[in-house]
Design an enzyme around this catalytic site. Structure first.
Site, PDB file in Angstrom:
ATOM      1  CE  LYS A 217      -4.490  -0.778   1.749  1.00 29.11           C
ATOM      2  NZ  LYS A 217      -5.646  -0.294   2.955  1.00 29.11           N
TER       3      LYS A 217
ATOM      4  CD  GLU B 214     -20.392  -4.858   7.341  1.00 30.74           C
ATOM      5  OE1 GLU B 214     -19.377  -4.251   7.031  1.00 30.74           O
ATOM      6  OE2 GLU B 214     -20.712  -5.981   6.776  1.00 30.74           O
TER       7      GLU B 214
ATOM      8  NE  ARG C 248     -22.524  -5.547   2.855  1.00 26.56           N
ATOM      9  CZ  ARG C 248     -21.054  -6.063   2.476  1.00 26.56           C
ATOM     10  NH1 ARG C 248     -19.857  -5.363   3.075  1.00 26.56           N
ATOM     11  NH2 ARG C 248     -20.809  -6.746   1.387  1.00 26.56           N
TER      12      ARG C 248
END
Length: 643
Positions: A265, A354, A382
């Site tokens: 990253k 979630e 979700r």
């Protein structure tokens, strides 16, 4: 281009990305790490005939540059500009829209099956990060794809980090062998023996490389092979020669294939390499002419709502040992970092899952704990079934701290939290609230902790709060009780959460025009304060509700239904809310104005309602009464009539 030209292209793209995103803002470190991977994918695969399915879209900026949107990148995440995520209506190369993680494998498998049913032969490739693959949907997709034995390629872009540090069994699994006692005992004995051998330095260097290769082959490879995938990797995602070679060979494998690519990253930008979490997304440089705010400027010392939540969570945990905190890979975004450091044993980050976070919280509540389940509004969507089936039906006292409620700005329709009032209010037993400021958020959390009859939801925006005193004493707010903030006789505004302060401003502006509006802080969306609602309905011909949420199924509809049932057509209820449409991305003040929820637009709307009622009243007055001047004089009298 020839393969020899591609490294130079990657350098040009990386420089362009750095120049543009540091200027206009956007997701940063993830895309910097995916430059070579994206170039290799578009070089090897025949897009858009071959389908590239990206997970989330944080790493898709290079994909946008390569597919005709190079110049448009300067408009990314801005109003009327291109999206920061994937959108099917933006480009034929965006094969599947994505703003929530862990969707790519399931979507790609569906596309692969559709290809097979149509007897076509193109390739389908899903690109997912090591954070996204921890999501439950990703596991479901892997399980189904492996069993199907369909021709699908999954590229695991492993950069060791999602938004926050990855947690969970899968991230540990890839490194678990390093802590195995037997493995380390054998390793130590062999290492000692190597040190006594000729050419010990070279031998030990070879041993290190062999160890890493075997570890990844045995541990990671076996995991995916057992799911039905052919596993290749890990390979260096920044080595273009290797990437082109392996991707070319991967196209010849006509069965489920997982290619494990290791990237860095922030690659090519040293600050982002050193701190990829900080540089995950950045703000652009300030514009010389900022958009007129729909809300007055917040005092700079006022913290964001998420900070108030994090500090209050610690306060409550100090007072009550039952308090625990749960989040789904959003420790930083929900303001829970201080809590996790203060109470590490009472903090649970369950990764990008979630639904699991909600049911896990239900399990904690069933055993006497009081979980603060902190999830963004858009991500709580979700977990709807878990909220209903595992929390509500069992009357479990889970406290839902719903961050990013309302319009979040540049992230756009995948991240706007404008549906929660509708989908939470329809759940039996759910208390739904929205604080007007930081102090009220503290007190609602305190109230929720004392409420043991079922779930309690508190929604708040991605914004600085109004009025916050961390030293103030907690004060419970009776369930279902609103408060009158300003008296008035011409109409009544019932404002929810973020709309309370704008409602006050609207009332002040209309007062200059001679209209006196009552303003009520409707902090409880469910249950309604029927006592106060009875009162204002009896006193006013016009009630206006304000909410930063969808009109359909929201607070305004609940008020309108109550008034219609109890009073018929005598009192008019008008709702200022978000229309039944997708809200675009852009600066928060801009899209609030677009939705009709800026102070100027709401002022004009309510003035029009009052004047319309006044004209209607005059029209119904007998002509002789109007000519003699005996008609009611005040706007309130005009609206109420002579009954």
């Amino acid at each position: 281009m020839s393969p020899e030209q591609l490294p130079a292209l990657c350098g040009e793209i990386r420089k362009y990305l750095i120049d543009v995103v540091t200027e206009v803002g956007g997701h940063f470190a993830s895309s910097l790490g995916a430059v070579e991977l994206t170039v290799a994918l578009h070089y090897v695969y025949d897009t858009p005939r071959d389908k590239l399915v990206w997970d989330i879209g944080h790493q898709s900026y290079i994909h946008k540059i390569l597919t005709g949107r190079r110049e448009q990148l300067r408009t990314i995440r801005q109003y009327n500009g291109i999206s920061g995520f994937l959108r099917r209506d933006e480009s034929v190369y965006d094969t599947f829209g994505a703003g929530h993680s862990a969707t790519s494998i399931s979507a790609a498998l569906g596309m692969a099956m559709a290809r097979d049913l149509k007897h076509e032969s193109h390739e389908v490739v899903a690109v997912i990060g090591d954070g996204g693959i921890t999501g439950g949907l990703a596991f479901e997709g892997l399980n189904n794809a492996g069993a199907s034995q369909s021709n699908i390629t999954v590229i695991l872009n492993d950069n060791r980090l999602s938004i926050s540090k990855n947690v969970g069994a899968l991230s540990r699994y890839l490194a678990e062998i390093l802590t195995d006692p037997l493995y380390n005992k054998i390793k130590g004995e062999i290492w000692t023996a190597m040190g006594k051998a000729p050419f010990s330095t070279s031998l030990r260097g070879f041993s290190r490389r062999l160890e890493e290769s075997l570890k990844n082959l045995v541990v990671a490879g076996m995991f995916f092979e057992d799911l039905g995938f052919k596993y290749i990797g890990p390979i260096d995602g920044h080595n273009l020669e290797d990437m082109l070679n392996i991707l070319g060979r991967a196209k010849e494998i006509k069965k489920p294939l997982l290619l494990h690519v290791v990237t860095q990253k922030g690659r090519g930008f040293q600050p982002a390499e050193a701190d990829p979490i900080k540089w995950y997304a950045i703000k652009g440089k300030p514009k010389s002419k900022p958009v007129e705010a729909s809300e007055p400027a917040k005092a700079p010392e006022m913290p964001a709502y998420l900070e108030v939540f994090g500090k209050t969570a610690i306060e409550l945990a100090e007072r009550d040992p039952r308090v625990v905190a749960v989040t789904a890979a959003m420790c930083i975004g929900t303001g829970l970092v201080p809590f996790s450091e203060r109470y590490p044993q009472r903090f649970f980050d369950v990764s990008i899952a979630e639904g699991h976070a909600v049911t896990f919280s239900a399990g904690l509540a069933a055993e006497g704990f009081r979980p603060l389940c902190a999830i963004y509004s858009t991500f709580l969507q979700r977990a709807f079934d878990s909220v209903v089936h595992d929390v509500s039906l069992q009357d479990l006292p889970v406290i839902f701290a719903i961050d990013r409620a309302g319009l979040v700005g540049e992230d756009g329709p995948t991240h706007h939290g404008n549906l929660d009032l509708a989908f939470l209010s329809c759940i039996p037993g759910m208390v739904v609230t929205a604080p007007k400021d930081g102090n009220e958020l503290r007190n609602l959390l305190f109230t929720a902790l004392a409420y043991d009859q079922g779930p309690f939801a508190i929604r708040y925006p991605k914004a600085p709060c109004w009025n916050y005193d961390p030293a103030a004493k907690f004060s419970p707010i009776p369930i279902g009780q609103w408060e009158i903030l300003r008296p008035g006789s011409d109409a009544c505004i019932l404002a929810v959460g973020t709309m309370v302060q704008p409602a006050r401003e609207v009332a002040e502006r209309l007062a200059e025009a001679g209209y006196q509006l009552e303003v009520v802080n409707a902090r409880y969306v469910k249950p309604l304060d029927v006592t106060l609602l009875d009162q204002v309905t009896a006193q006013h011909r016009l009630i206006v509700t304000m909410e930063e949420a969808n009109r359909r199924g929201g607070f305004g509809q609940a008020v309108s239904q109550f008034v219609q049932d109890e009073y018929g057509a005598r009192t008019l209820v008008r709702t200022l809310a978000i229309a039944d449409t997708l809200v675009p991305h852009g600066a928060r003040p801009t899209i609030l104005d677009w939705a009709g929820l800026s102070v100027p637009r709401m002022t004009d709307s309510i003035r029009g309602m009052i004047e319309s009622l006044s004209r209607e009243r005059i029209a119904k007055t007998p002509r002789t009464q109007r000519l003699t001047g005996t008609q009611d004089a005040s706007p309130r009298q005009m609206m109420l009539g002579s009954e």
